[in-house]
Design a protein around this motif. Structure first.
Motif, mmCIF file in Angstrom:
data_model
loop_
_atom_site.group_PDB
_atom_site.id
_atom_site.type_symbol
_atom_site.label_atom_id
_atom_site.label_comp_id
_atom_site.label_asym_id
_atom_site.label_seq_id
_atom_site.Cartn_x
_atom_site.Cartn_y
_atom_site.Cartn_z
ATOM 1 N N THR A 122 -4.203 -51.539 6.577
ATOM 2 C CA THR A 122 -4.231 -50.263 6.354
ATOM 3 C C THR A 122 -5.590 -49.645 5.815
ATOM 4 O O THR A 122 -5.993 -48.538 6.196
ATOM 5 C CB THR A 122 -3.238 -49.772 5.282
ATOM 6 O OG1 THR A 122 -3.305 -50.838 4.181
ATOM 7 C CG2 THR A 122 -1.652 -49.981 5.653
ATOM 8 N N THR A 123 -6.385 -50.795 5.067
ATOM 9 C CA THR A 123 -7.625 -50.260 4.649
ATOM 10 C C THR A 123 -8.904 -50.951 5.615
ATOM 11 O O THR A 123 -10.072 -50.918 5.382
ATOM 12 C CB THR A 123 -7.848 -50.713 3.214
ATOM 13 O OG1 THR A 123 -7.674 -52.083 3.085
ATOM 14 C CG2 THR A 123 -6.836 -49.979 2.399
ATOM 15 N N ASP A 124 -8.375 -51.926 6.313
ATOM 16 C CA ASP A 124 -9.308 -52.653 7.158
ATOM 17 C C ASP A 124 -10.155 -53.569 5.932
ATOM 18 O O ASP A 124 -11.334 -53.882 6.452
ATOM 19 C CB ASP A 124 -10.211 -51.824 7.909
ATOM 20 C CG ASP A 124 -10.885 -52.741 9.163
ATOM 21 O OD1 ASP A 124 -10.371 -53.855 9.549
ATOM 22 O OD2 ASP A 124 -11.867 -52.301 9.402
ATOM 23 N N GLU A 125 -9.706 -54.125 5.031
ATOM 24 C CA GLU A 125 -10.377 -54.769 4.058
ATOM 25 C C GLU A 125 -9.823 -56.198 4.073
ATOM 26 O O GLU A 125 -8.664 -56.371 4.205
ATOM 27 C CB GLU A 125 -10.280 -54.083 2.827
ATOM 28 C CG GLU A 125 -11.652 -53.108 2.513
ATOM 29 C CD GLU A 125 -11.216 -52.094 1.316
ATOM 30 O OE1 GLU A 125 -10.462 -52.569 0.423
ATOM 31 O OE2 GLU A 125 -12.029 -51.116 1.377
ATOM 32 N N ILE B 268 -1.302 -59.587 10.324
ATOM 33 C CA ILE B 268 -0.372 -59.113 9.523
ATOM 34 C C ILE B 268 -0.291 -59.326 8.051
ATOM 35 O O ILE B 268 0.578 -59.429 7.153
ATOM 36 C CB ILE B 268 1.214 -59.680 9.924
ATOM 37 C CG1 ILE B 268 0.991 -61.244 10.103
ATOM 38 C CG2 ILE B 268 1.626 -59.253 11.584
ATOM 39 C CD1 ILE B 268 2.565 -61.914 10.388
ATOM 40 N N GLY B 269 -1.486 -59.897 7.524
ATOM 41 C CA GLY B 269 -2.054 -59.857 5.862
ATOM 42 C C GLY B 269 -1.386 -61.359 5.576
ATOM 43 O O GLY B 269 -1.052 -61.647 4.561
ATOM 44 N N ALA B 270 -1.275 -62.485 6.474
ATOM 45 C CA ALA B 270 -0.904 -64.018 6.113
ATOM 46 C C ALA B 270 -2.041 -64.252 5.262
ATOM 47 O O ALA B 270 -3.222 -63.965 5.841
ATOM 48 C CB ALA B 270 -0.663 -64.779 7.185
ATOM 49 N N GLU B 271 -1.785 -65.072 4.469
ATOM 50 C CA GLU B 271 -2.953 -65.739 3.609
ATOM 51 C C GLU B 271 -3.586 -66.848 4.356
ATOM 52 O O GLU B 271 -3.045 -67.639 4.790
ATOM 53 C CB GLU B 271 -2.394 -66.094 2.136
ATOM 54 C CG GLU B 271 -3.454 -66.513 1.113
ATOM 55 C CD GLU B 271 -3.101 -66.761 -0.181
ATOM 56 O OE1 GLU B 271 -1.951 -65.897 -0.544
ATOM 57 O OE2 GLU B 271 -3.666 -67.571 -1.075
#
Ligand SMILES: Cc1cc2nc3c(=O)[nH]c(=O)nc-3n(C[C@H](O)[C@H](O)[C@H](O)COP(=O)(O)OP(=O)(O)OC[C@H]3O[C@@H](n4cnc5c(N)ncnc54)[C@H](O)[C@@H]3O)c2cc1C
Ligand code: SF4
Ligand code: SF4
Lengths: 109, 558
Positions: B545-548, B222-225
């Motif tokens: 979304t970009t798998d980066e 979920i994009g947690a740092e």
């Protein structure tokens, strides 16, 4: 082999919806077969943590080490008392050693 | 397959050291607060503490101050720690230990009632039943404990974490748990690298084999740092059974010796501090001795007397009974034979090292509604079990304060169905690859290309880039994974989570272009430590979304 379950001793925790060893294994490895005897689904997944060994009320389970790391036979059993744990160890020659270790304070200690 | 919907104020994922302590703490603060503990195993014996413990490694004895403790951790981690986090942990250590003693944990004492020192910062406990004691304390609260429910993902709407999904392996139930706050406490990650032993002995590892990094992976997705994944932990352990060596080195004051019985730390590694060297240098020196043809290396237990030996065995029965079997098979006497040691495969942990969520001092992650405690929280190494308790307490205090105005939100049926389909997909396939194959492939890639045991833990760019490529290919094969039953399904989910963690780890290893922590992070192509450039935190954010994976740097703070 990491744990050895003696089917002659295991009573299948009859009457319990789930066997004690099944309930306790952190890796979900123990379960009862159709004959109500406990077994382990995958010896290679055993952490040898001895949780099932301690939990079995009739001491049907022994902790051993896989042959790959230890070709001499040795085994270990444990009994839980309210405030202590009693361990019995057998070495390759069958010599036995026992340890009684405090495990918790009881109320009022 | 049924779906169970549960609503709660606070959801704790992982009922280990931090999770159980947190649940008890909430109840103390507010007995009416609704709490759910979601636990993969059974809280009575789960996670790192399943076997028990014989010491609490973080404790402030008389004469030590929070400042001296923080300075010690800073030195051990070569300048890179979150001092604010370590400081907040240290301040709560003694109180947390006292609380657990009051729950029933026996601790060795001096005649005046103070705890006996085992080492400068450590106390000896009789902790065989530490986990049942914690579980019992949880059972006295009103918390709803869901045993054998494996968390699969957070419920996240882009603004806030609103709960989590889980799968109950005993009742084949898919859980949708809505919560005002979620505390993640799932521990660190094992099984990413090929272990020392294979075949039937493959799980004779030090770290809990069922802590596979799911908590990290759920946050990554979920994009947690995340911070400091490159700060891997390579433990110096007893060969074959991987029991901790601290019990022998600190508890029995045994020296490290090589095959020639030389005190090799003093003789060859004086420049690193000799016997006073850092934890990671003990591993490094042992690896170097092997390379120089002076191995195997040992802890010299032959100076022990009979009663020391018995005490040592007692300590291990309280924490790692396997080693007793090893000794018994050889005739039971470490005092007649020194104990052989080795380095383990690298683990990703936030308790001995500092890989984990990037959090603020109050244990908020970078995603609103999500808090982290224990091994899964980053930036504060050497927190061990007592530090995990303190973090549980801090996270709870913050979460309870934060949720005062938060209400539960409806969750789209589509979102629920989507996660259910993702998590259970392996069960629906008849043919494909097994979780075992995926796990072994991952471990081989990581061992050979990202500094595992077979590479003596060393890293360099070309191999890491290959690891990056191979991991991406492996991740693309996940859709072909099959599972024949629920047990097997959990193995499959563990593989997915490990791959997500491994990808982030490799990006961190590529990014830090220096050698900082010996063995933990040794770059052959950048062999020097570079304080001018790298006294900084290496963090990452995954973009689904970009798998980066985007890398960012964060400065040290005071
Ligand atoms: C063998 C060993 C010996 C140690 N010895 C010492 C020592 O002597 N002294 C000391 O101070 N520290 C010691 N430690 C460290 C200490 O045990 C840990 O730092 C501490 O337990 C970390 O707490 P935690 O809550 O983060 O993780 P854990 O206590 O491991 O708890 C994590 C919990 O999360 C659960 N979980 C994992 N994944 C999921 C999922 N997907 N869904 C739901 N639940 C999940 C696990 O089952 C587990 O119960 C030792 C660790 C190990 C492994
Ligand atoms: S020893 Fe531990 S891991 Fe092995 S079967 Fe028993 S409880 Fe499970
Ligand atoms: S706990 Fe013991 S008696 Fe019960 S099923 Fe397991 S092995 Fe058999």
């Amino acid at each position: 082999m990491s744990i050895f379950i003696d089917e002659n001793i295991c009573n299948g925790c009859k009457g319990l919806p789930e066997a004690r060893c099944e309930r306790i294994c952190p890796g979900d490895l123990c379960y009862r077969k159709e004959n109500m005897k406990a077994t382990i689904r995958d010896q290679s997944a055993c952490w040898t943590c001895a949780c099932c060994v301690k939990e079995c009320p009739v001491q049907a389970i022994e902790l051993r080490l896989p042959f790959q790391v230890c070709s001499g036979g040795s085994s270990l059993k444990a009994r839980l008392k309210r405030d202590k744990t009693i361990w019995t160890i057998w070495d390759a020659e069958g010599h036995q050693e026992e340890f009684i270790i405090q495990a918790r304070y009881l109320k009022g200690d | 397959m049924s779906i169970s919907h549960i609503d709660t104020d606070i959801l704790i994922i992982g009922g280990g050291a931090a999770g159980c302590f947190a649940a008890v703490e909430i109840y103390k603060k507010s007995p009416t607060c609704n709490v759910v503990v979601m636990e993969k195993a059974h809280i009575e014996r789960s996670g790192c503490l399943a076997m028990g413990l014989n010491a609490i490694n973080a404790y402030l004895h008389a004469g030590q101050t929070p400042d001296s403790y923080v300075a010690y951790v800073e030195r051990q981690f070569e300048g890179i720690i979150r001092k604010d986090l370590v400081y907040s942990i240290v301040q709560g250590l003694n109180k947390a230990v006292k609380d657990v003693e009051d729950m029933g944990l026996p601790i060795e004492k001096n005649e005046d009632g103070t705890y006996k020192m085992r080492g400068k910062r450590s106390i000896r406990i009789f902790g065989e039943r530490l986990k049942p004691i914690l579980a019992e304390a949880v059972q006295k609260t009103s918390a709803l404990v869901l045993n054998r429910v494996v968390a699969t993902n957070f419920i996240y709407d882009g603004d806030r974490v609103r709960g989590a999904f889980g799968y109950g392996v005993k009742n084949s139930t898919f859980y949708v748990i809505r919560a005002k706050a979620v505390i993640v406490a799932t521990g660190g990650a094992s099984g990413i690298y090929k272990p020392n032993n294979t075949g039937e002995a493959r799980h004779l590892i030090w770290y809990c084999p069922w802590n596979v990094g799911t908590g990290y992976a759920m946050g990554i997705r979920i994009g947690a740092e995340m911070t400091s994944f490159e700060n891997r932990f390579v433990a110096l352990r007893v060969k074959d059974v991987n029991a901790p060596t601290g019990t022998i080195a600190i508890g029995a004051r045994a020296k490290q010796i090589n095959a020639r019985t030389e005190d090799y730390l003093e003789l060859y590694y004086k420049h690193l501090g000799g016997n006073k060297c850092l934890t990671q240098h003990r591993v490094l020196a042992t690896i170097e001795e092997k390379k120089m043809g002076r191995g195997p290396c040992y802890l010299d237990t032959t100076t022990l007397n009979e009663s020391d030996e018995r005490r040592l065995k007692e300590d291990f029965l309280n924490m790692n009974p396997q080693i007793i079997l090893l000794w018994a098979s050889k005739g039971m006497n470490p005092r007649h034979k020194p104990v052989e040691i080795q380095g383990t495969e690298p683990f990703i942990v936030g308790g001995h090292c500092q890989a984990g969520y990037w959090i603020d001092k109050e244990r908020r992650t970078t995603i609103p509604g999500l808090y982290a405690a224990g091994e899964v929280a980053g930036g504060a190494p050497k927190k061990y079990v007592s530090g995990s308790w303190v973090e549980g307490r801090i996270a709870v205090t913050t979460a309870m304060e934060d949720i005062k105005d938060v209400t539960l939100k409806d969750i789209d049926t589509e979102v629920i169905q989507g996660e259910k389909a993702r998590a259970l997909a392996p069960l629906t396939k008849k043919t494909g690859i097994s979780p075992q194959e995926v796990r072994e492939r991952l471990q081989k890639i990581m061992d050979e290309y990202a500094g595992g045991i077979s590479m003596n833990y060393a890293l360099h760019e070309e191999r890491l880039l290959e690891a990056r490529r191979l991991l991406k290919c492996l991740r693309d094969r996940i859709k072909d994974m099959t599972a024949v039953n629920n047990y097997n399904l959990v193995e499959a989910l563990e593989c997915i989570d490990r791959i997500d963690v491994a990808r982030v780890l490799v990006e961190h290893l590529i990014y830090r272009k220096e050698s900082r922590w010996a063995c933990y992070q040794t770059r052959l192509d950048y062999p020097e430590k570079d304080n001018c450039r790298w006294l900084t935190f290496v963090n990452s954010l995954y973009d689904s979304t970009t798998d980066e994976i985007k890398m960012v740097e964060r400065p040290l703070c005071s």
